[in-house]
Design an enzyme around this catalytic site. Structure first.
Site, mmCIF file in Angstrom:
data_model
loop_
_atom_site.group_PDB
_atom_site.id
_atom_site.type_symbol
_atom_site.label_atom_id
_atom_site.label_comp_id
_atom_site.label_asym_id
_atom_site.label_seq_id
_atom_site.Cartn_x
_atom_site.Cartn_y
_atom_site.Cartn_z
ATOM 1 N N LYS A 13 66.776 116.413 81.411
ATOM 2 C CA LYS A 13 66.848 117.667 80.647
ATOM 3 C C LYS A 13 65.723 118.626 81.035
ATOM 4 C CE LYS A 13 66.652 115.588 76.581
ATOM 5 N NZ LYS A 13 66.806 114.157 76.842
ATOM 6 N N ARG A 88 69.301 116.826 67.820
ATOM 7 C CA ARG A 88 69.367 115.429 68.244
ATOM 8 C C ARG A 88 70.028 114.534 67.207
ATOM 9 N NH1 ARG A 88 64.913 114.981 72.374
ATOM 10 N NH2 ARG A 88 64.735 112.797 72.884
ATOM 11 N N ARG A 127 58.322 108.535 85.637
ATOM 12 C CA ARG A 127 58.063 109.946 85.299
ATOM 13 C C ARG A 127 56.568 110.215 85.170
ATOM 14 N NH1 ARG A 127 61.450 112.698 80.738
ATOM 15 N NH2 ARG A 127 60.878 110.932 79.440
ATOM 16 N N ARG A 160 53.491 109.803 80.023
ATOM 17 C CA ARG A 160 53.663 109.836 78.569
ATOM 18 C C ARG A 160 53.511 108.442 77.976
ATOM 19 N NH1 ARG A 160 59.193 113.085 77.550
ATOM 20 N NH2 ARG A 160 59.406 111.387 76.048
ATOM 21 N N ARG A 171 64.332 104.331 72.142
ATOM 22 C CA ARG A 171 64.810 105.703 72.339
ATOM 23 C C ARG A 171 66.271 105.727 72.763
ATOM 24 N NH1 ARG A 171 60.330 107.391 76.312
ATOM 25 N NH2 ARG A 171 61.643 109.189 76.761
HETATM 26 P P1 ADP Z 1 63.199 112.330 76.063
HETATM 27 O O1 ADP Z 1 64.427 113.159 76.124
HETATM 28 O O2 ADP Z 1 62.830 111.745 77.384
HETATM 29 O O3 ADP Z 1 63.227 111.308 74.980
HETATM 30 P P2 ADP Z 1 61.673 114.502 74.792
HETATM 31 O O4 ADP Z 1 60.456 115.108 75.383
HETATM 32 O O5 ADP Z 1 62.878 115.354 74.602
HETATM 33 O O6 ADP Z 1 61.972 113.264 75.741
HETATM 34 O O7 ADP Z 1 61.319 113.873 73.376
HETATM 35 C C1 ADP Z 1 60.233 113.002 73.180
HETATM 36 C C2 ADP Z 1 60.198 112.503 71.742
HETATM 37 O O8 ADP Z 1 59.970 113.610 70.856
HETATM 38 C C3 ADP Z 1 61.490 111.878 71.240
HETATM 39 O O9 ADP Z 1 61.591 110.500 71.562
HETATM 40 C C4 ADP Z 1 61.376 112.115 69.721
HETATM 41 O O10 ADP Z 1 60.526 111.162 69.132
HETATM 42 C C5 ADP Z 1 60.698 113.467 69.636
HETATM 43 N N1 ADP Z 1 61.705 114.558 69.540
HETATM 44 C C6 ADP Z 1 62.003 115.471 70.485
HETATM 45 N N2 ADP Z 1 62.991 116.296 70.061
HETATM 46 C C7 ADP Z 1 63.324 115.870 68.813
HETATM 47 C C8 ADP Z 1 64.269 116.282 67.844
HETATM 48 N N3 ADP Z 1 65.115 117.295 68.062
HETATM 49 N N4 ADP Z 1 64.317 115.612 66.664
HETATM 50 C C9 ADP Z 1 63.492 114.604 66.416
HETATM 51 N N5 ADP Z 1 62.592 114.143 67.285
HETATM 52 C C10 ADP Z 1 62.493 114.769 68.478
#
Ligand code: ADP
Ligand code: ZN
Length: 215
Positions: A13, A88, A127, A160, A171
């Site tokens: 993404k 999400r 990553r 990360r 996740r």
């Molecule tokens: P990835 O898609 O690799 O999991 P992101 O950077 O999009 O990485 O998200 C990292 C973390 O941030 C997620 O695992 C979650 O804990 C939190 N997060 C991100 N976006 C949301 C969201 N829309 N709602 C709830 N938690 C979120």
């Protein structure tokens, strides 16, 4: 142009969003990036988010919805935005629809990245990220020119804390249970665009941009 980009963790993404947002001249808004920045700055929201993120859980919906609601009303979003990692959950999607309605705007396209689950773990453990400009790298497929250093700004790259095999399992199951149903949700709204997320990042980005333009 108002876009969402969806896909499993590690589907790319952030990588594709960078090129797509540049192409359309719209801000790339990643809720994950917003949380990581707040965590780094140790704001109250960041401290709260960290307690969920480090375990591979989602940050609570009400916190996340509020952040997005404020962010998309900033001046740079007048001509559109690309939201990455939001919504999400179904609750977030329903709330987001209400926000859009109040603002009298509509989504143009929801890009759904298709990536085989077998690729995901390897992508995530390899990553690396730039803490300064947010650019993402991969030790195997998208290496920085100089080891451990950002091509664009020269900062030392980091990994990360939630990018480890244990947290990835959590996740992935959160994704499968809570986020995947949104594919159907947006399909019913006739805004869903399924795209291949595998392959060379530059090539895939181009394909996605073309598919959005033809949508
Ligand atoms: P990835 O898609 O690799 O999991 P992101 O950077 O999009 O990485 O998200 C990292 C973390 O941030 C997620 O695992 C979650 O804990 C939190 N997060 C991100 N976006 C949301 C969201 N829309 N709602 C709830 N938690 C979120
Ligand atoms: Zn950088």
């Amino acid at each position: 142009m108002r876009l969402l980009i969806m896909g499993a963790p590690g589907a790319g993404k952030g990588t594709y969003a960078e090129g797509i947002s540049k192409h359309f001249g719209i801000p790339h808004i990643s809720t994950g990036d917003i949380f990581r920045q707040a965590m780094q700055e140790e704001t109250p929201m960041g401290i709260l988010a960290k307690s969920f993120i480090d375990k591979g859980h989602l940050v609570p919906d009400d916190v996340t919805n509020e952040i997005v609601k404020e962010r998309i009303q900033k001046a740079d979003c007048l001509d559109g935005f690309l939201l990455d990692g939001y919504p999400r959950t179904t609750q977030q999607a329903v709330e987001f629809d209400k926000i859009l309605k109040v603002l009298e705007i509509k989504l143009d396209v929801v890009v759904n990245l298709l990536v085989d689950e077998s690729l995901i773990v390897s992508r995530i453990v390899n990553r690396r990220l730039c803490p300064t400009c947010g650019k993402g790298y991969n030790l195997i497929t998208l290496k920085p020119k100089q080891d451990g250093v950002c091509d664009d700004c020269g900062t030392e790259l980091y990994q990360r804390k939630d990018d480890n095999e244990e947290t990835i399992k959590s996740r992935l199951s959160v994704y499968n249970e809570q986020t995947k149903p949104l594919i159907d949700y947006y399909n019913k709204q006739n805004v869903l665009l399924n795209v291949n997320g595998e392959g060379d990042a530059k090539v895939v980005t181009k394909e996605i941009i073309q598919a959005i333009e033809e949508f």
